[in-house]
Design a protein around this motif. Sequence first.
Motif, PDB file in Angstrom:
ATOM      1  N   SER A  59      -9.688  -0.107   4.576  1.00  0.00           N
ATOM      2  CA  SER A  59      -9.353   0.700   3.403  1.00  0.00           C
ATOM      3  C   SER A  59      -7.949   1.286   3.533  1.00  0.00           C
ATOM      4  O   SER A  59      -7.215   1.374   2.546  1.00  0.00           O
ATOM      5  N   MET A  60      -7.557   1.656   4.731  1.00  0.00           N
ATOM      6  CA  MET A  60      -6.203   2.168   4.937  1.00  0.00           C
ATOM      7  C   MET A  60      -5.163   1.071   4.737  1.00  0.00           C
ATOM      8  O   MET A  60      -4.105   1.310   4.157  1.00  0.00           O
ATOM      9  N   LEU A  61      -5.473  -0.143   5.216  1.00  0.00           N
ATOM     10  CA  LEU A  61      -4.550  -1.251   5.012  1.00  0.00           C
ATOM     11  C   LEU A  61      -4.344  -1.546   3.532  1.00  0.00           C
ATOM     12  O   LEU A  61      -3.238  -1.871   3.103  1.00  0.00           O
ATOM     13  N   VAL A  62      -5.398  -1.436   2.759  1.00  0.00           N
ATOM     14  CA  VAL A  62      -5.285  -1.653   1.313  1.00  0.00           C
ATOM     15  C   VAL A  62      -4.585  -0.463   0.662  1.00  0.00           C
ATOM     16  O   VAL A  62      -3.705  -0.629  -0.179  1.00  0.00           O
ATOM     17  N   ALA A  63      -4.949   0.745   1.051  1.00  0.00           N
ATOM     18  CA  ALA A  63      -4.466   1.958   0.388  1.00  0.00           C
ATOM     19  C   ALA A  63      -2.976   2.205   0.591  1.00  0.00           C
ATOM     20  O   ALA A  63      -2.336   2.797  -0.285  1.00  0.00           O
ATOM     21  N   ILE A  64      -2.402   1.771   1.706  1.00  0.00           N
ATOM     22  CA  ILE A  64      -0.977   2.063   1.949  1.00  0.00           C
ATOM     23  C   ILE A  64      -0.056   1.334   0.988  1.00  0.00           C
ATOM     24  O   ILE A  64       1.122   1.639   0.915  1.00  0.00           O
ATOM     25  N   ARG A  65      -0.594   0.419   0.206  1.00  0.00           N
ATOM     26  CA  ARG A  65       0.220  -0.307  -0.769  1.00  0.00           C
ATOM     27  C   ARG A  65       0.367   0.437  -2.087  1.00  0.00           C
ATOM     28  O   ARG A  65       1.119   0.024  -2.951  1.00  0.00           O
ATOM     29  N   PHE A  66      -0.356   1.531  -2.258  1.00  0.00           N
ATOM     30  CA  PHE A  66      -0.409   2.224  -3.541  1.00  0.00           C
ATOM     31  C   PHE A  66       0.219   3.602  -3.452  1.00  0.00           C
ATOM     32  O   PHE A  66       0.526   4.104  -2.382  1.00  0.00           O
ATOM     33  N   GLU A  67       0.381   4.207  -4.627  1.00  0.00           N
ATOM     34  CA  GLU A  67       0.884   5.574  -4.713  1.00  0.00           C
ATOM     35  C   GLU A  67      -0.137   6.542  -4.124  1.00  0.00           C
ATOM     36  O   GLU A  67      -1.282   6.177  -3.864  1.00  0.00           O
ATOM     37  N   LEU A  68       0.256   7.794  -3.977  1.00  0.00           N
ATOM     38  CA  LEU A  68      -0.549   8.783  -3.269  1.00  0.00           C
ATOM     39  C   LEU A  68      -1.929   9.008  -3.898  1.00  0.00           C
ATOM     40  O   LEU A  68      -2.926   9.050  -3.187  1.00  0.00           O
ATOM     41  N   ALA A  69      -2.004   9.131  -5.214  1.00  0.00           N
ATOM     42  CA  ALA A  69      -3.297   9.391  -5.863  1.00  0.00           C
ATOM     43  C   ALA A  69      -4.253   8.215  -5.643  1.00  0.00           C
ATOM     44  O   ALA A  69      -5.432   8.414  -5.324  1.00  0.00           O
ATOM     45  N   ALA A  70      -3.759   7.003  -5.801  1.00  0.00           N
ATOM     46  CA  ALA A  70      -4.597   5.823  -5.568  1.00  0.00           C
ATOM     47  C   ALA A  70      -4.974   5.710  -4.092  1.00  0.00           C
ATOM     48  O   ALA A  70      -6.091   5.309  -3.759  1.00  0.00           O
ATOM     49  N   PHE A  71      -4.041   6.069  -3.206  1.00  0.00           N
ATOM     50  CA  PHE A  71      -4.313   6.055  -1.771  1.00  0.00           C
ATOM     51  C   PHE A  71      -5.537   6.918  -1.453  1.00  0.00           C
ATOM     52  O   PHE A  71      -6.477   6.468  -0.799  1.00  0.00           O
ATOM     53  N   PHE A  72      -5.518   8.160  -1.938  1.00  0.00           N
ATOM     54  CA  PHE A  72      -6.639   9.053  -1.654  1.00  0.00           C
ATOM     55  C   PHE A  72      -7.917   8.575  -2.329  1.00  0.00           C
ATOM     56  O   PHE A  72      -9.007   8.734  -1.782  1.00  0.00           O
ATOM     57  N   GLY A  73      -7.813   7.996  -3.509  1.00  0.00           N
ATOM     58  CA  GLY A  73      -8.985   7.453  -4.180  1.00  0.00           C
ATOM     59  C   GLY A  73      -9.624   6.327  -3.385  1.00  0.00           C
ATOM     60  O   GLY A  73     -10.850   6.269  -3.249  1.00  0.00           O
ATOM     61  N   ILE A  74      -8.805   5.442  -2.847  1.00  0.00           N
ATOM     62  CA  ILE A  74      -9.318   4.324  -2.058  1.00  0.00           C
ATOM     63  C   ILE A  74      -9.954   4.823  -0.764  1.00  0.00           C
ATOM     64  O   ILE A  74     -11.049   4.390  -0.385  1.00  0.00           O
TER      65      ILE A  74
END
Length: 142
Positions: A59-74
Amino acid sequence: MNDARSIFVQVLRYTAVLALVIAVVGGGAGYLAAGTDGLYSALLGTALAVLFAGITAASMLVAIRFELAAFFGIVMGAWLLKLVIFIVLLVLVRDQPFVNDVVLFLSLVVSIIGTLAIDALVVVRGRLSHVSDASLPPAPRD
């Protein structure tokens, strides 16, 4: 290591090695303590802990590609997914005849402590700067 992606890939690698070690050592100890039920319980506990560590790192590998709000959502979505999976799996294996509660508990505890130690060790040694992908402008010339 110079970026967050390499840190999480290394976490996954070390977790795989830890899982193999715990499966062999814990499975052997479980077999000696409770026979095949102990072996199955140790392998199940190890698999659960590795599954959850893998979900976190993925989930962290996927989330680091997005902006902060999407990161926390993922990341929160993955955490909720792990909680639901954990509850469902515990309900499913609760009354199974092959489960030795003590061996399952001990293998889960050792696996979780091991994966937490791996996470801490890799992140501390990762030397990730506060701004990992930024580039500075060229120095002014006099």
